[in-house]
Design an enzyme around this catalytic site. Structure first.
Site, PDB file in Angstrom:
ATOM      1  CB  SER A 157      -0.949   0.016   1.199  1.00  0.00           C
ATOM      2  OG  SER A 157      -0.229   0.107   2.412  1.00  0.00           O
ATOM      3  CE  LYS A 206      -3.502   1.734   5.021  1.00  0.00           C
ATOM      4  NZ  LYS A 206      -3.205   1.197   3.678  1.00  0.00           N
TER       5      LYS A 206
END
Length: 263
Positions: A157, A206
Site C-alpha cells: 500500500s 489511515k
C-alpha cells in the site's frame, strides 16, 4: 402454584440453561475477525531508523522540504482471539475497525509466513514504484538506480507514496520547487509499473494516522473516496488519485493555486 404452571416454569428454566451457555460461547469464543487501528506513518523523503528511505545514485537528488508520509494500519495478530465483545466495541469506535481476518491476512498460516508474504509484497511494491516514477520522468533504470529501505513495514500500500518520493527527489514540481510545497502530505495506494493507482483498504484508519502525525492533505485512491469521507478527521483535505501522473498534477496545482481534484 398450579401443576401446569410449575411444569412450564421448569421447562423455561431448563431451556434458559442452554441459551445462557450459547450466549456465553458467543461472547467469549474467538471469531474470524481482526481488530485494526491507526498504525505508524513514515516520511519517504526522510530517514527511518538511521537509514534514508530513498537513496538515488546515477543522478543528483534534490534537497526537498515538506514530508510525504506513507500510512499503515496496526492489526491484531493472526492467532489473536477476538470475541463478540471486541467486535461490538469496534463497531462503535471511530479509532478502531473490525475487519475479516482473511482480508488482513490473506496468505499464511502463522506469523512467520505472513511476515514473509508482506515483505515480498513490499519488495514488489518498491520495484513497481521505482519503475512508475522513472517511467513518468522519462529516466532509464540503466542510468538511475533507486534503493528503497523501510524496515518493519510490509504490504503493497505504500507504492504511490514511494513513487511520489522518487519523483520529488529527482524532479520536484518540474520548475525547481517541491511537490509538497513544504506541507506534510500523507497518502496510500498501490501502484503498477505504468503508474495506475489502486485501492488498499483501511483508509479511515489511515486518515486518522495521517492527521495524528501532522498531515494536512491525504492522497486517496479515487474509488475509496467514500470510505475516506465517512470518518474524515477535521482539517485533513482529501485528494482522489487514479494515477501517478494525476497525483503529481494535483500536488502541483495545490501549490500553485490551480484546480485540485476533490472527493
Amino acid at each position: 402454584m398450579p401443576v401446569a404452571l410449575a411444569r412450564r416454569s421448569r421447562v423455561l428454566a431448563a431451556c434458559a440453561v442452554p441459551v445462557a451457555a450459547l450466549l456465553a460461547v458467543a461472547v467469549f469464543a474467538p471469531l474470524p475477525f481482526s481488530l485494526a487501528e491507526p498504525g505508524l506513518t513514515a516520511d519517504v523523503l526522510g530517514s527511518k531508523k538511521g537509514e534514508q528511505v530513498i537513496t538515488i545514485s546515477g543522478a543528483e537528488p534534490r534537497k526537498t522540504t515538506g514530508e510525504l508520509r506513507m500510512t499503515t494500519i496496526a492489526a491484531t495478530g493472526p492467532d489473536a482471539a477476538v470475541g463478540l465483545d471486541d467486535v461490538v466495541d469496534g463497531w462503535f469506535r471511530a479509532d478502531r475497525a473490525v475487519m475479516p481476518r482473511d482480508s488482513v491476512y490473506p496468505v499464511g498460516e502463522n506469523t512467520d509466513e505472513i511476515e514473509e508474504y508482506n515483505r515480498a509484497e513490499m519488495r514488489e511494491s518498491q520495484d513497481t514504484a521505482t519503475a512508475a516514477a522513472l517511467g513518468h520522468l522519462g529516466r532509464s533504470p540503466k542510468d538511475v538506480k533507486v534503493t528503497l529501505r523501510l524496515a518493519d513495514v510490509g504490504g503493497p500500500s505504500a507504492g504511490l507514496m514511494f513513487a511520489l518520493g522518487i519523483v520529488d527527489k529527482l524532479d520536484g514540481d518540474g520548475r525547481g520547487g517541491d511537490l509538497t510545497g513544504g506541507r506534510t502530505i500523507a497518502g496510500t495506494g498501490t501502484i503498477t509499473a505504468d503508474g495506475r493507482v489502486g485501492p488498499v483498504g483501511g483508509v479511515p484508519l489511515k486518515t486518522r494516522a495521517a492527521k495524528r502525525d501532522g498531515a494536512t492533505v491525504f492522497l486517496v485512491p479515487a474509488e475509496e473516496c467514500g470510505d475516506a469521507r465517512a470518518e474524515l478527521p477535521k482539517g485533513l483535505r482529501l485528494i482522489p488519485v487514479t494515477s501517478l501522473e494525476g497525483a503529481v498534477n494535483a500536488l502541483t496545482a495545490l501549490e500553485r493555486g490551480g484546480r485540485v481534484p476533490h472527493c
